[in-house]
Design a protein around this motif. Structure first.
Motif, PDB file in Angstrom:
ATOM      1  N   GLN A   1       0.872  -1.315  -0.001  1.00  0.00           N
ATOM      2  CA  GLN A   1       0.077   0.105   0.042  1.00  0.00           C
ATOM      3  C   GLN A   1       0.855   1.074   0.103  1.00  0.00           C
ATOM      4  O   GLN A   1       0.385   2.157  -0.772  1.00  0.00           O
ATOM      5  CB  GLN A   1      -0.841   0.140   1.026  1.00  0.00           C
ATOM      6  CG  GLN A   1      -2.202  -1.069   1.114  1.00  0.00           C
ATOM      7  CD  GLN A   1      -3.321  -0.552   1.993  1.00  0.00           C
ATOM      8  OE1 GLN A   1      -3.020  -0.213   3.099  1.00  0.00           O
ATOM      9  NE2 GLN A   1      -4.599  -0.490   1.379  1.00  0.00           N
TER      10      GLN A   1
ATOM     11  N   ILE B   1       1.626   3.121  -3.499  1.00  0.00           N
ATOM     12  CA  ILE B   1       0.518   3.597  -4.170  1.00  0.00           C
ATOM     13  C   ILE B   1      -0.121   4.713  -3.316  1.00  0.00           C
ATOM     14  O   ILE B   1      -0.527   5.866  -4.103  1.00  0.00           O
ATOM     15  CB  ILE B   1      -0.378   2.135  -4.136  1.00  0.00           C
ATOM     16  CG1 ILE B   1      -0.071   1.120  -4.857  1.00  0.00           C
ATOM     17  CG2 ILE B   1      -1.678   2.949  -4.736  1.00  0.00           C
ATOM     18  CD1 ILE B   1      -0.982  -0.041  -4.775  1.00  0.00           C
TER      19      ILE B   1
ATOM     20  N   ALA C   1       2.355   7.679  -4.389  1.00  0.00           N
ATOM     21  CA  ALA C   1       2.485   8.139  -5.632  1.00  0.00           C
ATOM     22  C   ALA C   1       1.091   8.933  -5.954  1.00  0.00           C
ATOM     23  O   ALA C   1       1.230   9.757  -7.179  1.00  0.00           O
ATOM     24  CB  ALA C   1       2.211   6.723  -6.574  1.00  0.00           C
ATOM     25  N   LEU C   2      -0.116   8.674  -5.530  1.00  0.00           N
ATOM     26  CA  LEU C   2      -1.310   9.335  -5.754  1.00  0.00           C
ATOM     27  C   LEU C   2      -1.471  10.650  -4.763  1.00  0.00           C
ATOM     28  O   LEU C   2      -2.643  11.160  -4.901  1.00  0.00           O
ATOM     29  CB  LEU C   2      -2.407   8.354  -5.456  1.00  0.00           C
ATOM     30  CG  LEU C   2      -2.588   7.382  -6.414  1.00  0.00           C
ATOM     31  CD1 LEU C   2      -3.470   6.113  -5.824  1.00  0.00           C
ATOM     32  CD2 LEU C   2      -2.637   7.562  -7.926  1.00  0.00           C
TER      33      LEU C   2
ATOM     34  N   SER D   1      -4.372  -3.823  -5.618  1.00  0.00           N
ATOM     35  CA  SER D   1      -3.810  -2.318  -5.849  1.00  0.00           C
ATOM     36  C   SER D   1      -4.839  -1.412  -6.129  1.00  0.00           C
ATOM     37  O   SER D   1      -4.800  -0.363  -5.780  1.00  0.00           O
ATOM     38  CB  SER D   1      -2.576  -2.424  -6.837  1.00  0.00           C
ATOM     39  OG  SER D   1      -1.707  -3.331  -6.291  1.00  0.00           O
ATOM     40  N   VAL D   2      -5.816  -1.745  -6.926  1.00  0.00           N
ATOM     41  CA  VAL D   2      -6.893  -0.917  -7.623  1.00  0.00           C
ATOM     42  C   VAL D   2      -7.891  -0.395  -6.533  1.00  0.00           C
ATOM     43  O   VAL D   2      -8.191   0.601  -6.351  1.00  0.00           O
ATOM     44  CB  VAL D   2      -7.780  -1.829  -8.751  1.00  0.00           C
ATOM     45  CG1 VAL D   2      -8.888  -0.833  -9.139  1.00  0.00           C
ATOM     46  CG2 VAL D   2      -7.006  -1.861 -10.052  1.00  0.00           C
TER      47      VAL D   2
ATOM     48  N   THR E   1      -6.885  -0.026  -3.369  1.00  0.00           N
ATOM     49  CA  THR E   1      -6.389   0.832  -2.531  1.00  0.00           C
ATOM     50  C   THR E   1      -6.095   2.281  -3.175  1.00  0.00           C
ATOM     51  O   THR E   1      -6.549   3.304  -2.634  1.00  0.00           O
ATOM     52  CB  THR E   1      -4.728   0.274  -2.266  1.00  0.00           C
ATOM     53  OG1 THR E   1      -4.645  -0.809  -1.716  1.00  0.00           O
ATOM     54  CG2 THR E   1      -3.969   1.386  -1.521  1.00  0.00           C
ATOM     55  N   ALA E   2      -6.147   2.189  -4.452  1.00  0.00           N
ATOM     56  CA  ALA E   2      -5.977   3.506  -5.192  1.00  0.00           C
ATOM     57  C   ALA E   2      -7.297   4.261  -5.339  1.00  0.00           C
ATOM     58  O   ALA E   2      -7.336   5.263  -5.049  1.00  0.00           O
ATOM     59  CB  ALA E   2      -5.544   3.109  -6.767  1.00  0.00           C
TER      60      ALA E   2
ATOM     61  N   SER F   1      -6.734   4.695   1.648  1.00  0.00           N
ATOM     62  CA  SER F   1      -6.269   3.343   1.523  1.00  0.00           C
ATOM     63  C   SER F   1      -6.959   2.229   2.455  1.00  0.00           C
ATOM     64  O   SER F   1      -6.867   0.786   2.191  1.00  0.00           O
ATOM     65  CB  SER F   1      -4.862   3.305   1.325  1.00  0.00           C
ATOM     66  OG  SER F   1      -4.422   3.610   2.698  1.00  0.00           O
TER      67      SER F   1
END
Length: 442
Positions: free
Chosen positions: A248, A251, A254-255, A362-363, A365-366, A389
């Protein structure tokens, strides 16, 4: 006359005693005959005995596998899975030991799973087979959904709905995180249509639930829709739950921007005991009316929480929170670890499931982080996107990760309680998502 009666009684008693003795002797003789067995072992020279012993060692079984050895399902195995495959999986297990002990990545989950994997890859012993103790554990609690239900009871007893009730809009973050489930379902179907994988709609649905990072829910839906993939799905789901601290943070970072990570959230209103008592009953009633397929999980979750909030059954609450959930976690970890056997893990289907699972996670979490950023575009109190997240169902691991990442940028910024809102909403959301998939595809 009295003397005659006394003599008669004495003779009668002696006759009865001798009959009982004869019956006992006959029974003893019969038992002795029934336990008699002819000697079948043939004496061998000492050198031959030593040679036979050496051939039965694990070293020989790995280097020169028995061509007749069967796996836990009674099927033949390839030489790769009997030899090098087991060595590879044992090395993977030691990596999991390192992550659990040295790095502290959810050792309560990772250690039992890893040790179960070590036991499952021991040659000759057949520990993960139908009559091995790992196989017995797997069949008694994973294959029949019992362990996930009990885990949900324990999680419910440890859950405080206060943060969610004090700031209800954080439930949207838990809902957004479920996008990973349905997005991965579409992706898995698309890959099947392209011929890259061969998963049915039911199998794709069971795989996609890994995006919720909810092991019990993954096991529950797999037993309903794709029991043939239960082992691989359980391994993937619990592996990613344990890997939350690794997967996590990159991610999340990065966002989000530095400014967003430093957003401080204020403490919300106090939630009364009555509200906490009404909420689990209300959620369960809604589930019963709208989505009965989800009620086994939601019902167990709300039962545990209702016991906690009632305040009158502390012994039961304590048992659910501690002894019972700890015992089941041990069994569940060992049962999941039994599916880390080389012949079941190092195969194409499991590899695809692991890949699709991490994409789903991952999707999810994003999606939670992005939803928080979207909510901040509207007037009102700003939400730290890091808590988005926590919308995945890994309780309380995801909330702790949100708090840890936030404190890396501001040591005074405590996000744990705020992150628990979307975290518990994610648990409910993943159970609802599972109910939807079961009702559509069962």
């Amino acid at each position: 006359m009295k003397l005659f009666i006394l003599k008669f009684l004495a003779v009668f008693m002696l006759f009865g005693m001798s009959s009982a003795y004869a019956s006992s002797a006959a029974h003893t003789d019969g038992a002795a005959e029934s336990t008699h067995k002819e000697e079948t072992y043939q004496s061998k020279p000492f050198g031959e005995m030593i040679t036979g012993f050496l051939k039965s060692t694990g070293i020989v079984a790995l280097v020169n596998p028995d061509p007749n050895e069967l796996n836990s399902h009674g099927e033949k195995m390839s030489d790769f899975h009997k030899g090098l495959g087991r060595v590879i999986m044992i090395l993977v297990v030691f990596l999991l030991f390192y992550l659990a002990i040295k790095k502290g990545f959810e050792p309560l989950l990772l250690l039992p799973i890893a040790f179960g994997g070590l036991l499952a890859n021991i040659p000759v012993a057949g520990i993960a087979g139908e009559h091995g103790f790992l196989g017995v554990i797997y069949n008694m609690g994973l294959a029949n959904e019992m362990f996930p239900i009990i885990i949900f009871m324990g999680v419910g007893a440890m859950t405080d709905f206060g943060p969610l009730l004090s700031n209800p809009k954080t439930a949207l973050l838990g809902g957004a995180a479920q996008f990973g489930i349905f997005g991965t379902l579409v992706g898995a179907v698309a890959l099947s249509q392209a011929g890259l994988v061969d998963f049915t709609l039911q199998q794709a649905s069971a795989i996609s639930i890994i995006g919720g990072a909810d092991g019990p829910t993954s096991i529950f839906i797999a037993t309903k829709l794709a029991p043939e993939l239960l082992g691989a799905i359980a391994v993937a789901s619990y592996s990613y739950m344990a890997m939350v601290p690794i997967i996590q943070p990159p991610i999340m970072k990065a966002l989000t921007t530095d400014k967003e990570r430093k957003i401080k959230m204020t403490t919300r209103r106090h939630v009364s005991r009555l509200e906490k008592l009404i909420f689990p009953i209300m959620v369960l009633i809604l589930a019963i009316l709208v989505l009965p397929e989800s009620t086994p999980l939601i019902g167990a979750f709300m039962f545990g929480n209702f016991l906690k909030e009632s305040g009158v059954v502390e012994r039961l609450n304590d048992t659910l929170q501690n002894a019972l959930i700890n015992i089941v976690t041990i069994f569940l970890g060992l049962g999941v670890g039994s599916k880390l056997a080389a012949d079941q893990f190092l195969v194409a289907d499991t590899m695809f499931i692991m890949v699709l699972g991490i994409v789903a996670f991952s999707v999810g979490t994003a999606a939670g982080v992005i939803m928080a950023k979207i909510m901040n575009l509207f007037p009102g109190e700003k939400i730290n996107p890091l808590i988005g997240s926590a919308g995945v169902s890994a309780v309380p691991m995801a909330a702790r990760v949100s708090n840890k990442v936030g404190m890396e940028y501001d040591k005074q910024n405590m996000l744990l309680m705020h992150a628990m809102g979307p975290n518990v909403a994610g648990v409910i959301g993943s159970a609802v998502a599972a109910g939807v998939l079961i009702s559509l595809f069962q």
